[in-house]
Design a protein around this motif. Structure first.
Motif, PDB file in Angstrom:
ATOM      1  N   GLN A 296       4.197  23.824  -0.567  1.00  0.00           N
ATOM      2  CA  GLN A 296       5.340  23.079  -0.045  1.00  0.00           C
ATOM      3  C   GLN A 296       6.501  24.034   0.200  1.00  0.00           C
ATOM      4  O   GLN A 296       6.639  25.052  -0.481  1.00  0.00           O
ATOM      5  CB  GLN A 296       5.767  21.998  -1.039  1.00  0.00           C
TER       6      GLN A 296
ATOM      7  N   SER B 264      15.368  21.894  -5.580  1.00  0.00           N
ATOM      8  CA  SER B 264      14.329  21.046  -4.983  1.00  0.00           C
ATOM      9  C   SER B 264      12.933  21.579  -5.305  1.00  0.00           C
ATOM     10  O   SER B 264      12.030  20.806  -5.635  1.00  0.00           O
ATOM     11  CB  SER B 264      14.498  20.977  -3.470  1.00  0.00           C
TER      12      SER B 264
ATOM     13  N   TRP C 237      10.124  19.588  -7.623  1.00  0.00           N
ATOM     14  CA  TRP C 237       8.791  19.270  -7.123  1.00  0.00           C
ATOM     15  C   TRP C 237       7.728  19.800  -8.071  1.00  0.00           C
ATOM     16  O   TRP C 237       6.790  19.083  -8.435  1.00  0.00           O
ATOM     17  CB  TRP C 237       8.597  19.828  -5.715  1.00  0.00           C
TER      18      TRP C 237
END
Length: 141
Positions: free
Chosen positions: A125, A132, A136
């Motif tokens: 990702q 962030s 995740w």
């Protein structure tokens, strides 16, 4: 309280740090790497991934690419065809990239992600910031 990262390995402009909160290994760097330097660094990364997976049973890989430069096409191919498979075999499943502003490095990372695809077994990702990416990894690890 700010999370305490543990320095595992460092060169003049590259490092691996362990984040026990997630758990993950952060790979950071600044600038360009010659092929041998890049591959040696990635081999050390594999050793560290294996060590931390043996300790924790799970681990994420966070690449802070904000200040990195383009990786040579042959080296990118080596990561796709060799490094990814070995990382998967030792237990790595999740990779988070913090993307650079440099458009050429960004394209390099996007090519790597596309070429790695689902066949690598790795879930890759992309993120714009550290928070962030960490969030995740915390969710999926």
């Amino acid at each position: 309280m700010k999370n305490k990262l543990i320095r595992l390995y460092a060169t003049e402009n590259r490092s691996f740090e362990y984040d026990p909160e997630i758990p993950c290994i952060n790979s950071t760097g600044d600038g360009f790497m010659l092929s041998k330097e890049f591959r040696d660094f990635m081999e050390i990364g594999l050793e560290l991934i294996g060590e931390k997976i043996r300790e924790n049973g799970k681990l994420g890989w966070l690449i802070d690419a904000r200040y990195m430069e383009v990786i040579d096409q042959n080296d990118k191919g080596w990561v796709v065809s060799h490094w990814n498979q070995r990382a998967y075999e030792i237990g790595l499943r999740f990779v988070a990239f913090i993307l650079p502003d440099n458009v050429f490095t960004l394209m390099n990372i996007e090519e790597y992600t596309t070429q790695s695809g689902e066949s690598s077994g790795l879930t890759i990702q992309h993120f714009d910031d550290m928070e962030s990416a960490r969030n995740w990894l915390k969710e999926v690890i």
